[in-house]
Design a protein around this motif. Structure first.
Motif, PDB file in Angstrom:
ATOM      1  N   ALA A 144       1.438   5.206 -11.627  1.00  0.00           N
ATOM      2  CA  ALA A 144       1.086   5.050 -10.220  1.00  0.00           C
ATOM      3  C   ALA A 144       2.050   4.144  -9.463  1.00  0.00           C
ATOM      4  O   ALA A 144       2.139   4.217  -8.241  1.00  0.00           O
ATOM      5  CB  ALA A 144      -0.338   4.505 -10.091  1.00  0.00           C
ATOM      6  N   TYR A 145       2.782   3.289 -10.169  1.00  0.00           N
ATOM      7  CA  TYR A 145       3.732   2.374  -9.521  1.00  0.00           C
ATOM      8  C   TYR A 145       4.903   2.180 -10.464  1.00  0.00           C
ATOM      9  O   TYR A 145       5.045   1.134 -11.113  1.00  0.00           O
ATOM     10  CB  TYR A 145       3.039   1.053  -9.200  1.00  0.00           C
ATOM     11  CG  TYR A 145       3.871   0.066  -8.402  1.00  0.00           C
ATOM     12  CD1 TYR A 145       4.741   0.500  -7.397  1.00  0.00           C
ATOM     13  CD2 TYR A 145       3.781  -1.296  -8.644  1.00  0.00           C
ATOM     14  CE1 TYR A 145       5.501  -0.410  -6.667  1.00  0.00           C
ATOM     15  CE2 TYR A 145       4.528  -2.214  -7.915  1.00  0.00           C
ATOM     16  CZ  TYR A 145       5.388  -1.768  -6.930  1.00  0.00           C
ATOM     17  OH  TYR A 145       6.135  -2.663  -6.217  1.00  0.00           O
TER      18      TYR A 145
ATOM     19  N   ASN B  95       1.100   4.348  -2.733  1.00  0.00           N
ATOM     20  CA  ASN B  95       0.576   5.609  -2.192  1.00  0.00           C
ATOM     21  C   ASN B  95      -0.871   5.482  -1.743  1.00  0.00           C
ATOM     22  O   ASN B  95      -1.682   6.411  -1.905  1.00  0.00           O
ATOM     23  CB  ASN B  95       0.719   6.739  -3.213  1.00  0.00           C
ATOM     24  CG  ASN B  95       2.163   7.069  -3.509  1.00  0.00           C
ATOM     25  OD1 ASN B  95       2.971   7.216  -2.592  1.00  0.00           O
ATOM     26  ND2 ASN B  95       2.495   7.206  -4.783  1.00  0.00           N
ATOM     27  N   LEU B  96      -1.206   4.333  -1.169  1.00  0.00           N
ATOM     28  CA  LEU B  96      -2.530   4.099  -0.626  1.00  0.00           C
ATOM     29  C   LEU B  96      -2.487   4.227   0.895  1.00  0.00           C
ATOM     30  O   LEU B  96      -1.444   3.976   1.512  1.00  0.00           O
ATOM     31  CB  LEU B  96      -3.026   2.700  -1.012  1.00  0.00           C
ATOM     32  CG  LEU B  96      -3.196   2.434  -2.508  1.00  0.00           C
ATOM     33  CD1 LEU B  96      -3.566   0.960  -2.738  1.00  0.00           C
ATOM     34  CD2 LEU B  96      -4.245   3.335  -3.115  1.00  0.00           C
TER      35      LEU B  96
ATOM     36  N   LYS C 104       0.825  -1.208   0.000  1.00  0.00           N
ATOM     37  CA  LYS C 104       0.000   0.000   0.000  1.00  0.00           C
ATOM     38  C   LYS C 104       0.860   1.260   0.000  1.00  0.00           C
ATOM     39  O   LYS C 104       0.568   2.230  -0.706  1.00  0.00           O
ATOM     40  CB  LYS C 104      -0.930  -0.001   1.214  1.00  0.00           C
ATOM     41  CG  LYS C 104      -2.152  -0.881   1.083  1.00  0.00           C
ATOM     42  CD  LYS C 104      -3.103  -0.646   2.245  1.00  0.00           C
ATOM     43  CE  LYS C 104      -4.421  -1.367   2.056  1.00  0.00           C
ATOM     44  NZ  LYS C 104      -5.351  -1.090   3.163  1.00  0.00           N
ATOM     45  N   GLN C 105       1.917   1.254   0.806  1.00  0.00           N
ATOM     46  CA  GLN C 105       2.797   2.414   0.847  1.00  0.00           C
ATOM     47  C   GLN C 105       3.429   2.673  -0.516  1.00  0.00           C
ATOM     48  O   GLN C 105       3.505   3.820  -0.968  1.00  0.00           O
ATOM     49  CB  GLN C 105       3.886   2.202   1.901  1.00  0.00           C
ATOM     50  CG  GLN C 105       3.379   2.254   3.337  1.00  0.00           C
ATOM     51  CD  GLN C 105       4.462   1.901   4.341  1.00  0.00           C
ATOM     52  OE1 GLN C 105       5.429   1.196   4.020  1.00  0.00           O
ATOM     53  NE2 GLN C 105       4.306   2.376   5.572  1.00  0.00           N
ATOM     54  N   MET C 106       3.870   1.606  -1.190  1.00  0.00           N
ATOM     55  CA  MET C 106       4.492   1.773  -2.505  1.00  0.00           C
ATOM     56  C   MET C 106       3.495   2.279  -3.541  1.00  0.00           C
ATOM     57  O   MET C 106       3.875   2.943  -4.508  1.00  0.00           O
ATOM     58  CB  MET C 106       5.128   0.455  -2.951  1.00  0.00           C
ATOM     59  CG  MET C 106       6.337   0.044  -2.119  1.00  0.00           C
ATOM     60  SD  MET C 106       7.262  -1.360  -2.785  1.00  0.00           S
ATOM     61  CE  MET C 106       6.103  -2.695  -2.536  1.00  0.00           C
TER      62      MET C 106
END
Length: 294
Positions: free
Chosen positions: A269-270, A168-169, A164-166
Motif C-alpha cells: 500500500a505504500y 491513496n486515501l 494521504k495522497q501517497m
C-alpha cells in the motif's frame, strides 16, 4: 519522561541490539521529541534496574513495547500480563523474529492484524556506492542559523494531505498542517544520540531547502538508522532522497558505523520508501507486525 528516563531507555535498546529488533536508539530519541507526531502515553511501564524492558500505553488499547533480546520466556509472559492488566484489549507491534514475545502473545489469544506491516532493512557499510547529486543541488549539513528553514522543509514534506495522497486515501481539504515545529526540532537536537554531522539537507539552486535526511548513530552497535527522510513536493523524483541517504551512510561510516538499518512499510500500500532503501542495497532481515486481542 525526563532526560534520565530517556537515557535509561536508550541504554536498554542498545543492549544486545540486533537489526531484527523493532527499535533502534534513533527511534527512541525521535519519539521522545514527538517528532513522529505522537502524544504522551497514558501509562508507562518499566521492568528491571537497569531496564530490560519498557512499554507505553495509550488507553483504551494501544501499546508500544520493547524488551531486551534473550529474556527468558517467563519474564516475557509476565510483561505481557502486566500490559493486559492495564489495557485488557490492546494492539501492539512485535518483531516476528522475537519468538518468545510472539509465542506469549499467541498464548493469550492475540492474532496478527490485517493491514500495514514494516520491514527491517539492513546493509553493511562496506563498498558504498556513489550517488550523483542532481545538477544544481548541494548536499550538506544543516547550519545552526537555518533551523526554521530546516523545520519548514520537514513540514512541506509531511503535510497530512500529501501523506494521504501517497497512501491513496481521499483528501478532504480539512487535513490541517504538519505538527512538526521548531520546539520539536530543538528537542530532537537536545537528545543524547543527535549528531549534527548526520542532519543533512539538500539545497536547491535558488538557495532554499528542497529535502532533508536525519541519521542516528549508535556507537555501541556501530549502526546508523534513517529517521526521517523527506523531499518537498516541488523537488520530488530527482534522486535527492537517495543522494541524501548515501551521504548519511558515508558520514556515519566516518564516525565509526559499520551497518545501517531502516524500518519502512513492507506492504504494497505504500511501497515508495522501501524501494528507495532497497535501491541503496538494503535487504530485509526482519518484519514488524501488529498483534491484537480485540
Amino acid at each position: 519522561m525526563d532526560i534520565a528516563d530517556l537515557q535509561a531507555r536508550l541504554d536498554c535498546v542498545a543492549q544486545g541490539w540486533t537489526p531484527q529488533q523493532r527499535l533502534h536508539i534513533g527511534n527512541v530519541a525521535w519519539a521522545y521529541a514527538r517528532g513522529d507526531g505522537g502524544t504522551a502515553p497514558d501509562v508507562a511501564l518499566t521492568w528491571g534496574s537497569p531496564l530490560h524492558g519498557f512499554a507505553d500505553i495509550w488507553l483504551p488499547g494501544t501499546a508500544a513495547l520493547h524488551l531486551t533480546p534473550g529474556l527468558p520466556a517467563h519474564q516475557v509472559a509476565t510483561v505481557v500480563d502486566e500490559i493486559l492488566a492495564v489495557a485488557p484489549r490492546v494492539t501492539l507491534k512485535a518483531s516476528l523474529q522475537h519468538a518468545e514475545l510472539v509465542r506469549a502473545l499467541k498464548q493469550r489469544g492475540f492474532r496478527r492484524c490485517d493491514g500495514p506491516w514494516f520491514a527491517q532493512l539492513w546493509r553493511s557499510l562496506t563498498d558504498l556506492q556513489e550517488r550523483p547529486v542532481p545538477d544544481g543541488y548541494t548536499i550538506r549539513q544543516v547550519r545552526p542559523d537555518e533551523l526554521p528553514a530546516r523545520v519548514d522543509v520537514h513540514r512541506r514534506c509531511w503535510q497530512p494531505a500529501r501523506i494521504k495522497q501517497m497512501l491513496n486515501l481521499p483528501v478532504t481539504g480539512d487535513e490541517g498542517d504538519s505538527s512538526y515545529s521548531l520546539d520539536k526540532h530543538l528537542a530532537v537536537i537536545g537528545t543524547p544520540p543527535y549528531r549534527g554531522e548526520l542532519d543533512l539537507v539538500a539545497e536547491a539552486p535558488d538557495g532554499t531547502l528542497a529535502a532533508y535526511g536525519l541519521g542516528w548513530l549508535d556507537p555501541r552497535s556501530k549502526s546508523v538508522l534513517f529517521e526521517p527522510v523527506g523531499t518537498a513536493p516541488d523537488h520530488a523524483d530527482r534522486g535527492l532522497a537517495r543522494a541524501l541517504c548515501t551521504e548519511i551512510l558515508r558520514a556515519a561510516r566516518e564516525l565509526g558505523a559499520t551497518q545501517a538499518v531502516v524500518g519502512p512499510r513492507g506492504d504494497d500500500a505504500y511501497p515508495m520508501p522501501r524501494r528507495l532503501y532497497e535501491g541503496l542495497r538494503m535487504r530485509e532481515v526482519g518484519q514488524v507486525v501488529s498483534f491484537t486481542n480485540r
